[in-house]
Design a protein around this motif. Sequence first.
Motif, PDB file in Angstrom:
ATOM      1  N   LEU A 110      -0.404   2.718   2.110  1.00 32.49           N
ATOM      2  CA  LEU A 110      -0.100   1.398   1.563  1.00 32.49           C
ATOM      3  C   LEU A 110      -0.997   0.396   2.273  1.00 32.49           C
ATOM      4  O   LEU A 110      -1.034   0.361   3.512  1.00 32.49           O
ATOM      5  N   CYS A 112      -1.103  -3.004   3.299  1.00 29.82           N
ATOM      6  CA  CYS A 112      -0.073  -4.047   3.407  1.00 29.82           C
ATOM      7  C   CYS A 112      -0.612  -5.418   3.001  1.00 29.82           C
ATOM      8  O   CYS A 112       0.145  -6.235   2.480  1.00 29.82           O
ATOM      9  N   LYS A 114      -2.771  -6.045   0.593  1.00 26.65           N
ATOM     10  CA  LYS A 114      -2.874  -6.149  -0.873  1.00 26.65           C
ATOM     11  C   LYS A 114      -1.597  -5.688  -1.551  1.00 26.65           C
ATOM     12  O   LYS A 114      -1.481  -5.763  -2.773  1.00 26.65           O
ATOM     13  N   ALA A 115      -0.675  -5.148  -0.783  1.00 26.58           N
ATOM     14  CA  ALA A 115       0.561  -4.559  -1.301  1.00 26.58           C
ATOM     15  C   ALA A 115       0.257  -3.523  -2.378  1.00 26.58           C
ATOM     16  O   ALA A 115       0.943  -3.441  -3.399  1.00 26.58           O
ATOM     17  N   SER A 116      -0.813  -2.758  -2.210  1.00 27.00           N
ATOM     18  CA  SER A 116      -1.103  -1.688  -3.175  1.00 27.00           C
ATOM     19  C   SER A 116      -1.257  -0.351  -2.466  1.00 27.00           C
ATOM     20  O   SER A 116      -1.599  -0.281  -1.283  1.00 27.00           O
TER      21      SER A 116
END
Length: 397
Positions: A110, A112, A114-116
């Motif tokens: 993950l 963090c 880019k939250a992708s």
Amino acid sequence: MGATTSAHKEGMFPMERIRAQSWKSVLSGIGLTTSSLECLLAARRALKEKLWMPQKSKKEGSTSNAEDPLPHFFSLFLPEFPIWSSAGTQQLKILGFVAKGSIGPVLKVLDCTKASVFAVKVLPKMEVMRRDTLKQCKEEVSIQRQISHPFIRSIGDSWQGKEHLFIMCSYCSYGDLYRLWMSSGRFGEETIRLFAAELVSVLGYLHDLGIVHRDVKMENILLDERGHIKVTDFGLSRQLRFGERAYTICGTLQYMAPEVLHGGPYNHSVDWWSMGVLLYALAVGKFPVAPEKDHMAMLESVNQTTYDMPANLSSSLALLLSELLCRNPHQRLHHLHQFESHLFFHGVFFDPVVLQKYPVDFVVNIRKSEPMALQELDGFCDFDCDLSEVLTPPSLA
Ligand SMILES: Nc1ncnc2c1ncn2[C@@H]1O[C@H](COP(=O)(O)OP(=O)(O)OP(=O)(O)O)[C@@H](O)[C@H]1O
């Protein structure tokens, strides 16, 4: 299943190529000699000491090492793998182990910031050198950076730490086509038609750029969260200029075209043969020709076997398969317009936007009932740690 191989001897006759398989010649083929490998190992040992004993150096009054030449064990992998400090990877959280690649594991991470979610392929540098795959790893990154297609897995980033190379790319939550085939067996013709059209669109795109993939196989076709394909693994790809031919025996034995098994000359047509093998396996539930122990035996088998075409296949699919699995590369299907006008693709638009319009129900339904299992990696906090200590033996075996 189906290990990728490469002879790394472009431009030689087959017998010479086989004789030239000593490891010294292989090393020299990538610009490394025995002594430079020894230098490399020495540089690595020195680097390890320097990096792992910073306190000691300080106490002994050593000055900053800013002017030191870049150690070999870093510079060899540049520029495709820039050096990242461990701080650079701190925003990446490891979510689990996805699969074992031929050299190292693939992790789900993950980002963090880019939250992708991404997949990170981790390649131990020593293993890359030991297997003589430096050129392959660099090629994989540089070719992937030049291309962009909806059905090709996009590369996000690549970097190196002390011990490993990292390739980060979009995460494909439904795994690869091989796993799906193993769990579901034969595919229906509607699904084959869609996958075939998506693959034709990818290969047409690559070939227009002069790129021959050379390792089209189920394991190198990932499936995204809507069930559409993402072609991956460009480690054996090569750019061939117009009229140029290749000679390296490489790829995965069961998918290799006869002219590859023969040691060339060959061109982009080899990818269409591999696609024929793949579609045959999806439709029939087994490979057209059983695997053999080496490329000579495989060539003999490919030349002698007349593959069964089960009666339950539609005549248009049987025709497509026989036109792809055609031993003569000049007579094999190889132009987009040949596919567009083919009976099997009647009514299909080879436009990625149209092809992607709907989710692939067959894939989505299977994956809903059998979600992909991820192995958790407790205690894996440093990307560049010794992976063999973190991953339990069965998954890395
Ligand atoms: N982006 C991704 N998303 C999800 N799974 C992935 C991704 N990339 C790779 N994998 C999984 O990891 C496996 C190995 O990846 P990949 O083919 O890139 O490694 P490799 O070392 O080149 O292996 P090989 O040479 O055997 O093809 C794939 O077959 C797939 O199951």
